[in-house]
Structures are given as C-alpha cells and as structure tokens.
Design a protein around this motif. Structure first.
Motif, PDB file in Angstrom:
ATOM      1  N   ALA A 149       0.630  11.907 -11.132  1.00 54.01           N
ATOM      2  CA  ALA A 149       1.428  11.057 -12.020  1.00 54.01           C
ATOM      3  C   ALA A 149       2.046   9.889 -11.245  1.00 54.01           C
ATOM      4  N   THR A 150       2.503  10.157 -10.024  1.00 54.45           N
ATOM      5  CA  THR A 150       3.090   9.094  -9.202  1.00 54.45           C
ATOM      6  C   THR A 150       2.040   8.084  -8.802  1.00 54.45           C
TER       7      THR A 150
ATOM      8  N   THR B 222       0.835  -1.196   0.000  1.00 52.10           N
ATOM      9  CA  THR B 222       0.000   0.000   0.000  1.00 52.10           C
ATOM     10  C   THR B 222       0.868   1.244   0.000  1.00 52.10           C
ATOM     11  N   ALA B 223       0.588   2.146  -0.944  1.00 53.79           N
ATOM     12  CA  ALA B 223       1.321   3.400  -1.066  1.00 53.79           C
ATOM     13  C   ALA B 223       0.397   4.568  -0.763  1.00 53.79           C
ATOM     14  N   LEU B 224       0.935   5.561  -0.076  1.00 55.59           N
ATOM     15  CA  LEU B 224       0.213   6.783   0.229  1.00 55.59           C
ATOM     16  C   LEU B 224       0.936   7.947  -0.442  1.00 55.59           C
ATOM     17  N   VAL B 225       0.221   8.699  -1.261  1.00 49.55           N
ATOM     18  CA  VAL B 225       0.800   9.829  -1.984  1.00 49.55           C
ATOM     19  C   VAL B 225       0.056  11.090  -1.577  1.00 49.55           C
ATOM     20  N   THR B 226       0.752  12.038  -0.964  1.00 50.55           N
ATOM     21  CA  THR B 226       0.089  13.288  -0.588  1.00 50.55           C
ATOM     22  C   THR B 226       0.074  14.244  -1.773  1.00 50.55           C
ATOM     23  N   GLY B 227      -0.961  15.075  -1.823  1.00 49.24           N
ATOM     24  CA  GLY B 227      -1.090  16.005  -2.945  1.00 49.24           C
ATOM     25  C   GLY B 227      -1.246  15.276  -4.258  1.00 49.24           C
ATOM     26  N   ALA B 228      -2.148  14.288  -4.289  1.00 49.06           N
ATOM     27  CA  ALA B 228      -2.243  13.390  -5.447  1.00 49.06           C
ATOM     28  C   ALA B 228      -3.301  13.799  -6.453  1.00 49.06           C
ATOM     29  N   SER B 229      -3.833  15.002  -6.347  1.00 52.60           N
ATOM     30  CA  SER B 229      -4.907  15.396  -7.260  1.00 52.60           C
ATOM     31  C   SER B 229      -4.398  16.047  -8.545  1.00 52.60           C
ATOM     32  N   SER B 230      -3.094  16.327  -8.633  1.00 52.33           N
ATOM     33  CA  SER B 230      -2.551  16.953  -9.840  1.00 52.33           C
ATOM     34  C   SER B 230      -1.041  16.786  -9.872  1.00 52.33           C
ATOM     35  N   GLY B 231      -0.442  17.159 -11.001  1.00 58.94           N
ATOM     36  CA  GLY B 231       1.005  17.238 -11.124  1.00 58.94           C
ATOM     37  C   GLY B 231       1.755  15.957 -10.791  1.00 58.94           C
ATOM     38  N   ILE B 232       2.854  16.122 -10.074  1.00 54.82           N
ATOM     39  CA  ILE B 232       3.727  14.998  -9.747  1.00 54.82           C
ATOM     40  C   ILE B 232       2.994  13.969  -8.894  1.00 54.82           C
ATOM     41  N   GLY B 233       2.165  14.428  -7.968  1.00 53.17           N
ATOM     42  CA  GLY B 233       1.448  13.496  -7.099  1.00 53.17           C
ATOM     43  C   GLY B 233       0.516  12.590  -7.871  1.00 53.17           C
TER      44      GLY B 233
ATOM     45  N   VAL C  84      10.243  19.181 -18.033  1.00 53.64           N
ATOM     46  CA  VAL C  84       9.856  17.807 -18.338  1.00 53.64           C
ATOM     47  C   VAL C  84       8.478  17.530 -17.746  1.00 53.64           C
ATOM     48  N   ALA C  85       7.828  16.494 -18.244  1.00 57.23           N
ATOM     49  CA  ALA C  85       6.492  16.135 -17.777  1.00 57.23           C
ATOM     50  C   ALA C  85       6.561  15.527 -16.382  1.00 57.23           C
ATOM     51  N   PRO C  86       5.510  15.698 -15.578  1.00 56.49           N
ATOM     52  CA  PRO C  86       5.498  15.097 -14.238  1.00 56.49           C
ATOM     53  C   PRO C  86       5.636  13.583 -14.260  1.00 56.49           C
ATOM     54  N   GLU C  87       5.242  12.961 -15.365  1.00 53.23           N
ATOM     55  CA  GLU C  87       5.388  11.509 -15.472  1.00 53.23           C
ATOM     56  C   GLU C  87       6.847  11.077 -15.401  1.00 53.23           C
ATOM     57  N   ARG C  88       7.748  11.953 -15.865  1.00 50.91           N
ATOM     58  CA  ARG C  88       9.185  11.628 -15.788  1.00 50.91           C
ATOM     59  C   ARG C  88       9.636  11.603 -14.335  1.00 50.91           C
ATOM     60  N   VAL C  89       9.138  12.538 -13.543  1.00 46.47           N
ATOM     61  CA  VAL C  89       9.470  12.535 -12.119  1.00 46.47           C
ATOM     62  C   VAL C  89       8.860  11.318 -11.436  1.00 46.47           C
ATOM     63  N   ALA C  90       7.643  10.987 -11.823  1.00 46.12           N
ATOM     64  CA  ALA C  90       6.980   9.819 -11.235  1.00 46.12           C
ATOM     65  C   ALA C  90       7.785   8.550 -11.481  1.00 46.12           C
ATOM     66  N   ARG C  91       8.357   8.418 -12.664  1.00 49.24           N
ATOM     67  CA  ARG C  91       9.182   7.231 -12.944  1.00 49.24           C
ATOM     68  C   ARG C  91      10.375   7.166 -11.988  1.00 49.24           C
TER      69      ARG C  91
END
Length: 278
Positions: free
Chosen positions: A19-20, A6-17, A218-225
């Motif tokens: 995408a992650t 189980t993963a918890l991502v804060t601020g997950a409604s946009s951007g890097i969060g 770069v796109a937030p998806e790159r940071v998510a990777r």
C-alpha cells in the motif's frame, strides 16, 4: 522538472508495504520494493513502476549485497521505509532462543543495518527520510507478545535517538505505529506454546481477541497515507500512530498511571493479573 526522489520500501509485496509503495508511486516517487522472493510476487502486487529486488533481512550478506548493488548502479535512495518484519507470539518462558534471535534479526538488526548503509548517502546529499514501521504494541505491551513488543520497541529506540544525530544534515528518522490493521498477518504469525502449557488458555483467549481486532482493523492504505504524510513533512515528528482509535488511546495513556494502562490493556484481551492458575 526536478528528478523524482527514490523511495525504498522493504516487504513491499503485500499489506502495508505494498500500500505504501502504491501511494508513493501515485505521488510521483520512483519506488523500489523488496521481497525475499521477487519471482513469487503475484501480478496483483506489481503496480506499474514498482521495481522489485531481492532482500533477505535474515542474512547480512544479502543486506550488504543489496546496498552495494544500489551504489554500483548509482541509485540514490532518498527515502527508506523499513516495513518488513515478523509477528511472533508465545509465553516468554517458552520462546526458543533461536526464535528470539530470528525476530530481532528481521525486525531490528536487519533494518538498522540497512539504514546504516543508506544514511551516508542521504547525509551527503542533504536530504533523507527513514520511516520505521513499528506497532502500537510498543507503546501498549501485551502479554504473550513480549518478543514482538521488544523488537518493535528496540526499532523505535534507534529511530528516536538517531533523529537527533541526523536531522542537522536534513535527514529525519521517524516511527509509525500501526494499531490493528487488516493485512492478514494473523495467519502468518509464528506461535510458540506447548500443548500442555499452563499459559495456553490465556494465550488462546488473547489471540482470539487479537485476530478479531485485526480482521476489523483499518485498511493498510490508511497506514500508507500516514507514512507518506510523514515523509512529506518538512520536519517529521518522532512518532505517528494510526488505527485502533490512536488519538483517544494515546490521550488516555497520558492521563492514566502506567499500571492502570497495563490493566486496561490486559482486560481488553481477557488477561488479568493473577488469573492464571498455579
């Protein structure tokens, strides 16, 4: 088949969060995302399988209640991505104390307190990953971003020191420093500068360059990777940097004296020592 972590991502409604969260879902994790107002999250930010919960990092009672509810429901968080935060700009002499207190609560004290509440469970289970989403500005400070730089550097400090405490228990803390990322954060950045401020011309020049870099970032998806790659490492490194030509920039940082790096960063944003009229 083993139970998904189980993963918890804060601020997950946009951007890097967001995408992650999406990448973690694609990798088979169970994902909980946080938002101050989950009911206002648009359908486009609700991928299948992502569960939103209310969390306001400005409010200690919200943080305590959030973590307490997870424990009460027997939800074991294995991975914490501290992504939520505020971006702030302004000359140091003009930033109100209340604004400084707010950014440190949101960017440092809130995430650290949430981490404190979740670490014991990770330690007992012998596995955990905590990712602090910082900024390359923590390594390359920029004028008129002092409050933001200081908050991100403080967050990194907690992660870098505490990883020595927690790694013997299978719990790794790491930091990811994004550079210029296309998240639209420039439109949400809080600014503190008076109309008659002697700093206003230089700050406007800096923000124009900064906003332009973010639009071309770069796109937030790159940071998510990068974040998910760090999570899946057997022993994650202390620091990962992504965007803004990070490999070359950090190599330059190692090769040049600190003063030279400061001058290079200043020139990139149109700021030179002694250039502001008295």
């Amino acid at each position: 088949m083993s139970t998904p972590r189980t993963a918890l991502v804060t601020g997950a409604s946009s951007g890097i969060g967001l995408a992650t969260a999406r990448r973690l879902l694609d990798r088979g994790y169970r994902v909980i995302g946080t938002s101050r107002n989950p009911d206002e999250v648009p359908d486009s930010a609700r991928p299948e399988g992502l569960r939103y919960r209310t969390l306001d990092l400005r409010d200690q009672h919200s943080i305590d209640g959030f973590a307490g509810a997870l424990y009460a429901e027997d939800i074991h968080v294995d991975i914490l991505v501290n992504n939520a935060g505020e971006s702030q700009s302004g000359p140091l002499e003009e930033i109100p104390l209340a604004a400084l207190e707010r950014i440190f609560q949101i960017n440092v004290l809130g995430p650290v307190h949430l981490t404190q509440l979740l670490l014991p469970g990770m330690r007992r289970r012998g596995y955990g990953r905590v990712v602090m989403v910082s900024s390359m500005l923590a390594s390359f400070p920029l004028a008129y971003r002092s409050s933001y730089v200081a908050s991100k550097a403080a967050l990194e400090g907690f992660a870098t020191a505490a990883r020595f405490e927690m790694s013997p228990f299978g719990v790794w803390l790491t930091t990811v420093e994004p550079g210029s990322i296309k998240t639209g954060i420039s439109t949400r950045r809080t600014k503190y500068v008076a109309d008659d401020s002697p700093h206003l011309p230089a700050m406007k020049k800096m923000l124009k360059t900064l906003d332009g870099n973010e639009r071309e970032g770069v796109a937030p998806e790159r940071v998510a990777r990068t974040i998910v790659d760090a999570i899946e490492e057997k022993a994650p490194a202390s620091l990962y940097a992504v965007g803004s030509n990070a490999p070359a920039v950090f190599a330059l940082r190692r090769a040049l004296p600190r003063g030279a790096i400061e001058r290079v960063v200043g020139r990139m944003y149109g700021i030179r020592s002694g250039s502001i009229a008295r």
